[in-house]
Write a protein that holds these residues in place. Structure first.
Motif, short mmCIF file in Angstrom:
data_model
loop_
_atom_site.label_atom_id
_atom_site.label_comp_id
_atom_site.label_asym_id
_atom_site.label_seq_id
_atom_site.Cartn_x
_atom_site.Cartn_y
_atom_site.Cartn_z
N VAL A 140 0.86 -1.18 0.00
CA VAL A 140 0.00 0.00 0.00
C VAL A 140 0.89 1.23 0.00
CG1 VAL A 140 -1.72 1.34 1.27
CG2 VAL A 140 -1.86 -1.17 1.25
N ASP A 141 0.70 2.12 -0.96
CA ASP A 141 1.45 3.38 -1.05
C ASP A 141 0.43 4.51 -1.01
OD1 ASP A 141 2.95 5.62 -1.67
OD2 ASP A 141 4.20 4.58 -3.13
N ALA A 142 0.43 5.27 0.08
CA ALA A 142 -0.53 6.36 0.27
C ALA A 142 0.20 7.69 0.35
CB ALA A 142 -1.35 6.14 1.54
N SER A 143 -0.24 8.65 -0.44
CA SER A 143 0.39 9.97 -0.41
C SER A 143 -0.03 10.76 0.82
CB SER A 143 0.03 10.76 -1.68
OG SER A 143 -1.37 10.86 -1.83
N GLU A 144 -1.14 10.33 1.43
CA GLU A 144 -1.57 10.96 2.68
C GLU A 144 -1.73 9.88 3.75
OE1 GLU A 144 -4.71 13.79 2.27
OE2 GLU A 144 -3.68 14.90 0.68
N LEU A 145 -2.83 9.89 4.47
CA LEU A 145 -2.94 9.06 5.65
C LEU A 145 -3.21 7.59 5.35
CD1 LEU A 145 -6.35 9.40 7.52
CD2 LEU A 145 -6.08 9.80 5.06
N ILE A 146 -2.76 6.74 6.27
CA ILE A 146 -3.22 5.36 6.38
C ILE A 146 -3.80 5.22 7.78
CG2 ILE A 146 -2.55 2.93 6.51
CD1 ILE A 146 -0.39 3.47 4.45
#
Length: 218
Positions: A140-146
């Motif tokens: 999982v690659d998230a530019s904001e929150l996880i």
């Protein structure tokens, strides 16, 4: 949507929030992405995905889209989902969303990805199941929150220099079950490049046992 085809694609540009029901669908595109949502990214409306039965989507390795399931709007896997979605990403990411991805129900199985399993503005998980394997990039690659508050997340990766969960902002785990196994060289179970990592609950099993990673370009 239901039925089966070896060369099809579904594209929608919604003018309001709506429900997209995948009911025992087998959709393969021979040249593109099988599902494209809000391609032109005007006004963004949430896509509420409801899973029934077992559905499978597969994109073409020659597709110009960044994901097998490609969206420029928020993806919400609805709490009423009782089915399974299998995703095979041959071009780049398995699921790509320029907005947040929210999971409340259903089972999402990412079977393969030429890059990331899920590449999204953010991931918020409150229920359901997300299984990721066969990704050549990050799980999982998230530019904001996880943010994980419930459900079950499993990531198995053999890719070198990959991250199971990668966030450029806040990463918070307060519930649910998280199992991450990384066996590639230089791989990391969790990488948070932004704010503090917060773990206040849930059941976590993290394993990273790959060897050293050397960047041949440096």
């Amino acid at each position: 949507m239901s039925g089966s085809t070896t060369d099809g694609s579904f594209t929608i540009t919604p003018d309001r929030a709506y429900y997209l029901v995948l009911d025992n669908l087998t959709l393969t595109s021979a040249s593109s992405s099988p599902i494209v949502i809000n391609e032109n990214e005007g006004e963004s409306y949430a896509t509420n995905v409801v899973l029934k039965g077992t559905s499978t989507i597969t994109d073409a390795s020659s597709s110009s889209y960044k994901g097998c399931l490609y969206a420029k709007s928020k993806l919400k896997f609805d709490e009423s989902s009782t089915g399974t979605l299998n995703v095979y990403g041959n071009a780049k990411h398995a699921i790509s969303s320029s907005k947040k991805t929210e999971i409340y129900g259903g089972a999402i199985n990412i079977k393969s990805a030429a890059s990331d399993g899920l590449n999204s503005d953010g991931l918020q998980m409150y229920g359901g199941t997300l299984n990721i394997e066969g990704a050549a990039g990050d799980g999982v690659d998230a530019s904001e929150l996880i943010q994980i508050e419930g459900g079950s997340l499993t990531i198995n990766s053999t890719a070198d220099d990959a991250k199971g969960l990668k966030s450029d902002s806040t990463l918070t785990i307060s519930g649910g079950t998280v199992n991450i196994t990384m066996t590639g060289a230089g791989a990391k179970a969790i990488k948070n490049a932004g704010d503090a990592l917060t773990i206040s609950g849930g059941n976590l099993t993290l394993t990273a046992n790959g060897g050293a990673y050397y960047d041949s370009e440096n």
